[in-house]
Scaffold this motif. Structure first.
Motif, short mmCIF file in Angstrom:
data_model
loop_
_atom_site.label_atom_id
_atom_site.label_comp_id
_atom_site.label_asym_id
_atom_site.label_seq_id
_atom_site.Cartn_x
_atom_site.Cartn_y
_atom_site.Cartn_z
N ASN A 175 38.44 52.91 42.94
CA ASN A 175 37.08 53.43 42.95
C ASN A 175 36.66 53.68 44.40
OD1 ASN A 175 34.36 53.93 42.69
ND2 ASN A 175 33.91 52.14 41.44
N PRO A 176 37.03 54.83 44.97
CA PRO A 176 36.77 55.11 46.38
C PRO A 176 35.29 55.06 46.77
CG PRO A 176 38.30 56.71 45.48
CD PRO A 176 37.79 55.91 44.33
N GLN A 177 34.39 55.21 45.81
CA GLN A 177 32.96 55.19 46.11
C GLN A 177 32.34 53.79 46.03
OE1 GLN A 177 31.81 58.12 47.14
NE2 GLN A 177 33.87 58.86 46.73
N ILE A 178 33.16 52.75 45.89
CA ILE A 178 32.68 51.39 45.64
C ILE A 178 31.82 50.84 46.77
CG2 ILE A 178 34.63 50.07 46.55
CD1 ILE A 178 33.08 49.25 43.22
N GLY A 179 32.08 51.22 47.99
CA GLY A 179 31.29 50.69 49.12
C GLY A 179 31.79 49.33 49.56
N ASN A 180 30.90 48.55 50.10
CA ASN A 180 31.24 47.24 50.67
C ASN A 180 31.47 46.22 49.55
OD1 ASN A 180 31.49 44.90 52.14
ND2 ASN A 180 29.41 44.91 52.92
N THR A 181 32.67 45.69 49.49
CA THR A 181 33.00 44.69 48.47
C THR A 181 32.92 43.26 48.99
OG1 THR A 181 35.35 44.72 49.01
CG2 THR A 181 34.60 46.30 47.34
N SER A 182 32.68 43.11 50.29
CA SER A 182 32.79 41.79 50.91
C SER A 182 31.77 40.77 50.37
CB SER A 182 32.66 41.89 52.43
OG SER A 182 31.37 42.33 52.79
N THR A 183 30.70 41.23 49.76
CA THR A 183 29.71 40.29 49.24
C THR A 183 30.00 39.82 47.82
OG1 THR A 183 28.31 42.11 48.47
CG2 THR A 183 27.87 41.26 50.69
N TRP A 184 30.99 40.42 47.14
CA TRP A 184 31.23 40.03 45.75
C TRP A 184 32.70 39.90 45.36
CZ3 TRP A 184 34.11 43.44 42.95
CH2 TRP A 184 34.14 44.78 43.37
N ILE A 185 33.64 40.37 46.14
CA ILE A 185 35.05 40.44 45.72
C ILE A 185 35.63 39.08 45.32
CG2 ILE A 185 36.11 40.23 48.01
CD1 ILE A 185 37.19 42.77 45.37
N TYR A 186 35.16 38.03 45.92
CA TYR A 186 35.64 36.66 45.68
C TYR A 186 34.81 35.93 44.61
CZ TYR A 186 31.60 35.66 48.56
OH TYR A 186 30.32 35.61 49.04
N TYR A 187 33.83 36.62 44.02
CA TYR A 187 32.79 35.97 43.23
C TYR A 187 32.51 36.65 41.89
CZ TYR A 187 27.98 34.13 42.72
OH TYR A 187 26.84 33.54 42.29
N SER A 188 32.68 37.98 41.83
CA SER A 188 32.38 38.76 40.63
C SER A 188 33.56 39.65 40.29
CB SER A 188 31.16 39.66 40.86
OG SER A 188 30.00 38.89 41.04
N CYS A 189 33.80 39.82 39.01
CA CYS A 189 34.92 40.66 38.59
C CYS A 189 34.62 42.13 38.88
CB CYS A 189 35.18 40.47 37.10
SG CYS A 189 36.72 41.26 36.56
N GLU A 190 35.67 42.84 39.18
CA GLU A 190 35.58 44.27 39.48
C GLU A 190 34.94 45.06 38.35
OE1 GLU A 190 38.62 47.96 40.51
OE2 GLU A 190 39.43 45.95 40.22
N HIS A 222 31.59 46.65 38.48
CA HIS A 222 31.39 47.80 39.36
C HIS A 222 32.24 49.01 38.99
CE1 HIS A 222 29.26 45.04 42.06
NE2 HIS A 222 30.22 44.19 41.76
N THR A 223 33.35 48.79 38.27
CA THR A 223 34.28 49.86 37.91
C THR A 223 34.54 49.81 36.41
OG1 THR A 223 35.35 49.66 40.08
CG2 THR A 223 36.54 50.87 38.38
N ASP A 224 34.18 50.86 35.69
CA ASP A 224 34.41 50.91 34.25
C ASP A 224 35.90 50.86 33.93
OD1 ASP A 224 31.70 51.10 33.71
OD2 ASP A 224 31.71 53.29 33.63
N GLY A 225 36.25 50.13 32.88
CA GLY A 225 37.61 50.09 32.38
C GLY A 225 38.55 49.15 33.12
N VAL A 226 38.01 48.36 34.04
CA VAL A 226 38.84 47.41 34.79
C VAL A 226 38.21 46.03 34.68
CG1 VAL A 226 39.75 46.80 37.07
CG2 VAL A 226 39.47 49.20 36.45
N GLY A 227 39.00 45.04 34.34
CA GLY A 227 38.49 43.68 34.30
C GLY A 227 37.36 43.49 33.30
N CYS A 228 36.43 42.62 33.67
CA CYS A 228 35.29 42.31 32.80
C CYS A 228 34.02 42.30 33.64
CB CYS A 228 35.51 40.95 32.13
SG CYS A 228 35.51 39.52 33.25
N ASP A 229 32.95 41.81 33.11
CA ASP A 229 31.69 41.79 33.87
C ASP A 229 31.30 40.38 34.30
OD1 ASP A 229 30.88 40.70 31.48
OD2 ASP A 229 29.16 42.03 31.23
N TRP A 230 32.27 39.50 34.43
CA TRP A 230 32.01 38.11 34.77
C TRP A 230 31.57 37.97 36.22
CZ3 TRP A 230 31.59 34.27 31.43
CH2 TRP A 230 31.47 32.97 31.93
N THR A 231 30.66 37.04 36.44
CA THR A 231 30.27 36.64 37.79
C THR A 231 30.12 35.13 37.81
OG1 THR A 231 28.69 36.92 39.60
CG2 THR A 231 27.79 36.97 37.36
#
Length: 101
Positions: free
Chosen positions: A46-61, A64-73
């Motif tokens: 997802n090239p338009q995702i922007g800054n992931t540093s505030t959530w990458i270790y905490y919330s599932c992708e 932010h990106t449809d069809g990947v992972g889940c919506d868990w945080t």
């Protein structure tokens, strides 16, 4: 459930040991669905995702990106995480485990 608690310095050292100095390459595994994600992999999907540093270790992708992972945080009601890292004030912050652990 008992949780491992570590300092930010310990967590950062573990990330470097497992993946090298560039945190954008560090991979995390969602505790709910098992999706493996890093800044590099997320921005590739997802090239338009922007800054992931505030959530990458905490919330599932999937939040932010449809069809990947889940919506868990880890900020929700259910506390199923296994690790907490102390922030700069010593407050424990829930984090995903590194994918290669």
């Amino acid at each position: 459930m008992s949780r491992e608690r570590m300092s930010f310095a310990e967590w950062k050292a573990l990330g470097k040991k497992l993946y090298g100095d560039d945190p954008r390459q560090w991979e995390f595994r969602c505790v709910q669905c098992g999706n493996v994600q890093s800044h590099a992999s997320v921005t590739k999907r997802n090239p338009q995702i922007g800054n992931t540093s505030t959530w990458i270790y905490y919330s599932c992708e999937g939040r932010h990106t449809d069809g990947v992972g889940c919506d868990w945080t880890l900020g929700g009601l259910f506390r199923i995480h296994q690790r907490e890292v102390d922030d700069e004030k010593g407050k424990p912050v829930p984090v995903f485990l590194f994918a290669s652990e």
